[in-house]
Design a protein around this motif. Structure first.
Motif, PDB file in Angstrom:
ATOM      1  N   PHE A  63       0.835  -1.207   0.000  1.00 26.24           N
ATOM      2  CA  PHE A  63       0.000   0.000   0.000  1.00 26.24           C
ATOM      3  C   PHE A  63       0.866   1.252   0.000  1.00 26.24           C
ATOM      4  N   ARG A  64       1.921   1.254   0.777  1.00 25.18           N
ATOM      5  CA  ARG A  64       2.821   2.395   0.831  1.00 25.18           C
ATOM      6  C   ARG A  64       3.460   2.644  -0.536  1.00 25.18           C
ATOM      7  N   GLN A  65       3.853   1.562  -1.205  1.00 26.48           N
ATOM      8  CA  GLN A  65       4.482   1.687  -2.519  1.00 26.48           C
ATOM      9  C   GLN A  65       3.534   2.290  -3.549  1.00 26.48           C
ATOM     10  N   HIS A  66       2.236   2.082  -3.358  1.00 28.86           N
ATOM     11  CA  HIS A  66       1.246   2.617  -4.286  1.00 28.86           C
ATOM     12  C   HIS A  66       0.613   3.918  -3.771  1.00 28.86           C
ATOM     13  N   ASP A  67       1.251   4.514  -2.763  1.00 26.11           N
ATOM     14  CA  ASP A  67       0.762   5.764  -2.171  1.00 26.11           C
ATOM     15  C   ASP A  67      -0.710   5.629  -1.755  1.00 26.11           C
ATOM     16  N   MET A  68      -1.023   4.499  -1.142  1.00 27.30           N
ATOM     17  CA  MET A  68      -2.361   4.235  -0.629  1.00 27.30           C
ATOM     18  C   MET A  68      -2.253   3.982   0.876  1.00 27.30           C
ATOM     19  N   GLY A  69      -3.316   4.274   1.588  1.00 23.22           N
ATOM     20  CA  GLY A  69      -3.348   4.017   3.017  1.00 23.22           C
ATOM     21  C   GLY A  69      -4.566   3.185   3.367  1.00 23.22           C
ATOM     22  N   LEU A  70      -4.385   2.183   4.217  1.00 23.47           N
ATOM     23  CA  LEU A  70      -5.479   1.291   4.627  1.00 23.47           C
ATOM     24  C   LEU A  70      -5.615   1.355   6.137  1.00 23.47           C
ATOM     25  N   ARG A  71      -6.821   1.679   6.593  1.00 22.22           N
ATOM     26  CA  ARG A  71      -7.049   1.892   8.014  1.00 22.22           C
ATOM     27  C   ARG A  71      -8.397   1.318   8.417  1.00 22.22           C
ATOM     28  N   SER A  72      -8.477   0.784   9.629  1.00 24.59           N
ATOM     29  CA  SER A  72      -9.776   0.491  10.232  1.00 24.59           C
ATOM     30  C   SER A  72      -9.918   1.370  11.465  1.00 24.59           C
ATOM     31  N   ARG A  73     -11.153   1.771  11.760  1.00 26.28           N
ATOM     32  CA  ARG A  73     -11.397   2.709  12.862  1.00 26.28           C
ATOM     33  C   ARG A  73     -12.568   2.217  13.714  1.00 26.28           C
ATOM     34  N   LEU A  74     -12.371   2.262  15.012  1.00 19.67           N
ATOM     35  CA  LEU A  74     -13.445   1.950  15.956  1.00 19.67           C
ATOM     36  C   LEU A  74     -13.913   3.253  16.595  1.00 19.67           C
ATOM     37  N   LYS A  75     -15.188   3.558  16.403  1.00 21.84           N
ATOM     38  CA  LYS A  75     -15.789   4.768  16.960  1.00 21.84           C
ATOM     39  C   LYS A  75     -17.175   4.427  17.485  1.00 21.84           C
ATOM     40  N   ARG A  76     -17.364   4.638  18.776  1.00 20.49           N
ATOM     41  CA  ARG A  76     -18.646   4.352  19.433  1.00 20.49           C
ATOM     42  C   ARG A  76     -19.138   2.927  19.137  1.00 20.49           C
ATOM     43  N   HIS A  93      -1.188  20.971  -2.506  1.00 23.88           N
ATOM     44  CA  HIS A  93      -0.937  22.354  -2.902  1.00 23.88           C
ATOM     45  C   HIS A  93      -0.300  23.056  -1.705  1.00 23.88           C
ATOM     46  N   GLY A  94       0.982  22.770  -1.471  1.00 23.50           N
ATOM     47  CA  GLY A  94       1.630  23.304  -0.278  1.00 23.50           C
ATOM     48  C   GLY A  94       1.057  22.630   0.954  1.00 23.50           C
ATOM     49  N   ALA A  95       0.461  23.415   1.845  1.00 26.18           N
ATOM     50  CA  ALA A  95      -0.119  22.864   3.071  1.00 26.18           C
ATOM     51  C   ALA A  95      -1.474  22.202   2.833  1.00 26.18           C
ATOM     52  N   MET A  96      -2.105  22.489   1.709  1.00 18.07           N
ATOM     53  CA  MET A  96      -3.410  21.908   1.395  1.00 18.07           C
ATOM     54  C   MET A  96      -3.241  20.497   0.850  1.00 18.07           C
ATOM     55  N   GLN A  97      -3.943  19.541   1.465  1.00 19.13           N
ATOM     56  CA  GLN A  97      -3.891  18.157   1.022  1.00 19.13           C
ATOM     57  C   GLN A  97      -5.252  17.735   0.485  1.00 19.13           C
ATOM     58  N   MET A  98      -5.236  17.054  -0.668  1.00 22.20           N
ATOM     59  CA  MET A  98      -6.468  16.570  -1.285  1.00 22.20           C
ATOM     60  C   MET A  98      -6.268  15.108  -1.657  1.00 22.20           C
ATOM     61  N   ARG A  99      -7.053  14.207  -1.043  1.00 29.50           N
ATOM     62  CA  ARG A  99      -6.907  12.774  -1.316  1.00 29.50           C
ATOM     63  C   ARG A  99      -8.282  12.128  -1.435  1.00 29.50           C
ATOM     64  N   PRO A 100      -8.526  11.362  -2.511  1.00 22.20           N
ATOM     65  CA  PRO A 100      -9.757  10.576  -2.589  1.00 22.20           C
ATOM     66  C   PRO A 100      -9.743   9.491  -1.518  1.00 22.20           C
ATOM     67  N   GLU A 101     -10.895   9.247  -0.907  1.00 17.25           N
ATOM     68  CA  GLU A 101     -10.964   8.180   0.080  1.00 17.25           C
ATOM     69  C   GLU A 101     -12.259   7.395  -0.066  1.00 17.25           C
ATOM     70  N   TYR A 102     -12.178   6.112   0.269  1.00 14.66           N
ATOM     71  CA  TYR A 102     -13.315   5.205   0.198  1.00 14.66           C
ATOM     72  C   TYR A 102     -13.534   4.609   1.580  1.00 14.66           C
ATOM     73  N   ASN A 103     -14.775   4.641   2.041  1.00 14.70           N
ATOM     74  CA  ASN A 103     -15.123   4.132   3.360  1.00 14.70           C
ATOM     75  C   ASN A 103     -16.165   3.018   3.240  1.00 14.70           C
ATOM     76  N   ALA A 104     -16.073   2.048   4.130  1.00 15.21           N
ATOM     77  CA  ALA A 104     -17.047   0.956   4.149  1.00 15.21           C
ATOM     78  C   ALA A 104     -17.113   0.404   5.565  1.00 15.21           C
ATOM     79  N   PRO A 105     -18.292  -0.050   6.003  1.00 16.62           N
ATOM     80  CA  PRO A 105     -18.384  -0.674   7.334  1.00 16.62           C
ATOM     81  C   PRO A 105     -17.648  -2.007   7.343  1.00 16.62           C
ATOM     82  N   CYS A 106     -17.184  -2.405   8.503  1.00 19.45           N
ATOM     83  CA  CYS A 106     -16.573  -3.729   8.658  1.00 19.45           C
ATOM     84  C   CYS A 106     -16.929  -4.277  10.031  1.00 19.45           C
ATOM     85  N   ALA A 107     -16.776  -5.578  10.194  1.00 14.69           N
ATOM     86  CA  ALA A 107     -17.257  -6.244  11.406  1.00 14.69           C
ATOM     87  C   ALA A 107     -16.234  -6.248  12.532  1.00 14.69           C
ATOM     88  N   SER A 108     -14.956  -6.038  12.202  1.00 14.70           N
ATOM     89  CA  SER A 108     -13.914  -6.093  13.225  1.00 14.70           C
ATOM     90  C   SER A 108     -12.763  -5.189  12.816  1.00 14.70           C
TER      91      SER A 108
END
Length: 300
Positions: free
Chosen positions: A49-62, A76-91
């Motif tokens: 994922f790092r080699q393809h400049d992609m990040g994979l994360r799972s998050r637990l919230k409430r 653009h300097g300090a401005m960051q713009m990245r497409p992201e995809y989110n999906a629910p997961c069980a764990s």
């Protein structure tokens, strides 16, 4: 799919009350929230994922898990713009098959990637957030994160402010940042939490920047990396790299009439660094970086 568009700043928790007091100057506070976010970052042993400049994360919230993939974006300097995809997961373990097929590079064996996933590090923090309505109808979210990046026995503190566009005109993000920089001791954030986690997991220091192209964006990135490297080790060669980047930036800014004030400041900062004067944590320097970032965004 959504596009994350944000500015990031480092802010000591001691200034949180002052920041909250300033919020009504930025817009109408529609809502606020506080939550604990537990985040696990995954990759393969070869850092696919790092080699393809992609990040994979799972998050637990409430009590609910969500998985996220961030793709290579633009900066653009300090401005960051990245497409992201989110999906629910069980764990905590991400399920790559839940993401759209089109996000994967051609020839990717998603099932094989799934089998190779391993957790590399965590970023666990408390997040306070405020959603603001701007006068033009745009909506901007401001969040303050306090916590730690954790990789094995290694830890780093998280204390950062993010200003993110939810909908509407992105220039409101720059306007808010400019107001806050005038009132609070903020420093422009250079690294994402994920980038910090990867370095911590690998026990790698921030390297000196390599020679960059003579473009505004490349030289700003070189300057920010040199700054972060200097703050980490206070080595003269990091300071020299920052001085060189500022000198090149000054030359690039000079021919553009509208950017002459920024050219003058770049020369001033380079001269001050050369004589041992602190610059990186000053208001005028961070406002200068913000102005350059807004110019790059407007002219992208």
């Amino acid at each position: 799919m959504s596009t994350e568009l944000e500015l990031k700043f480092l802010m000591d928790p001691a200034h949180l009350t002052q920041f909250i007091t300033a919020l009504p100057q930025l817009g109408l506070v529609q809502s606020s929230d506080t939550a604990t976010l537990l985040n696990a970052y995954f990759d393969t042993a070869e850092k696919w994922f790092r080699q393809h400049d992609m990040g994979l994360r799972s998050r637990l919230k409430r009590g609910q898990y969500e998985q996220t993939i961030k793709l290579a974006g633009t900066q653009h300097g300090a401005m960051q713009m990245r497409p992201e995809y989110n999906a629910p997961c069980a764990s905590v373990e991400p399920v790559l098959g839940h993401f759209p097929d089109e996000i994967w590079p051609s020839g990717t064996d998603v099932m094989a990637l799934q089998q190779q996933l391993t957790e590399l590090f965590r970023t666990d923090f408390s997040r306070q957030s405020w959603r603001l309505l701007c006068s033009d109808g745009s909506i901007v979210e401001l969040v303050y994160d306090q916590g730690k990046v954790i990789a094995g026995t290694q830890q780093q503190i998280i204390a950062e402010l993010e200003i993110e566009l939810v909908s509407g005109n992105a220039l409101n993000v720059f306007t808010m940042a400019r107001i806050l920089l005038q009132q609070l001791p903020l420093r422009t954030g250079w690294q994402s939490k994920a980038a910090r986690g990867y370095r911590l997991a690998a026990k790698q220091a921030i390297p000196l920047p390599v020679v960059a192209e003579d473009t505004l964006l490349a030289q700003i990135q070189t300057l920010q990396q040199a700054e972060a490297c200097y703050e980490q080790h206070a080595e003269q060669k990091a300071l020299d790299a920052a001085i060189l980047a500022l000198t090149v930036l000054a030359a690039l800014l000079q021919p553009v009439v509208a950017l002459r004030p920024l050219h003058i400041q770049a020369v001033k900062f380079a001269n001050e660094l050369a004589t041992g004067t602190r610059v990186f944590d000053r208001k005028d320097y961070n406002l200068w970086l913000l102005a350059l970032s807004e110019y790059l965004y407007r002219n992208a």
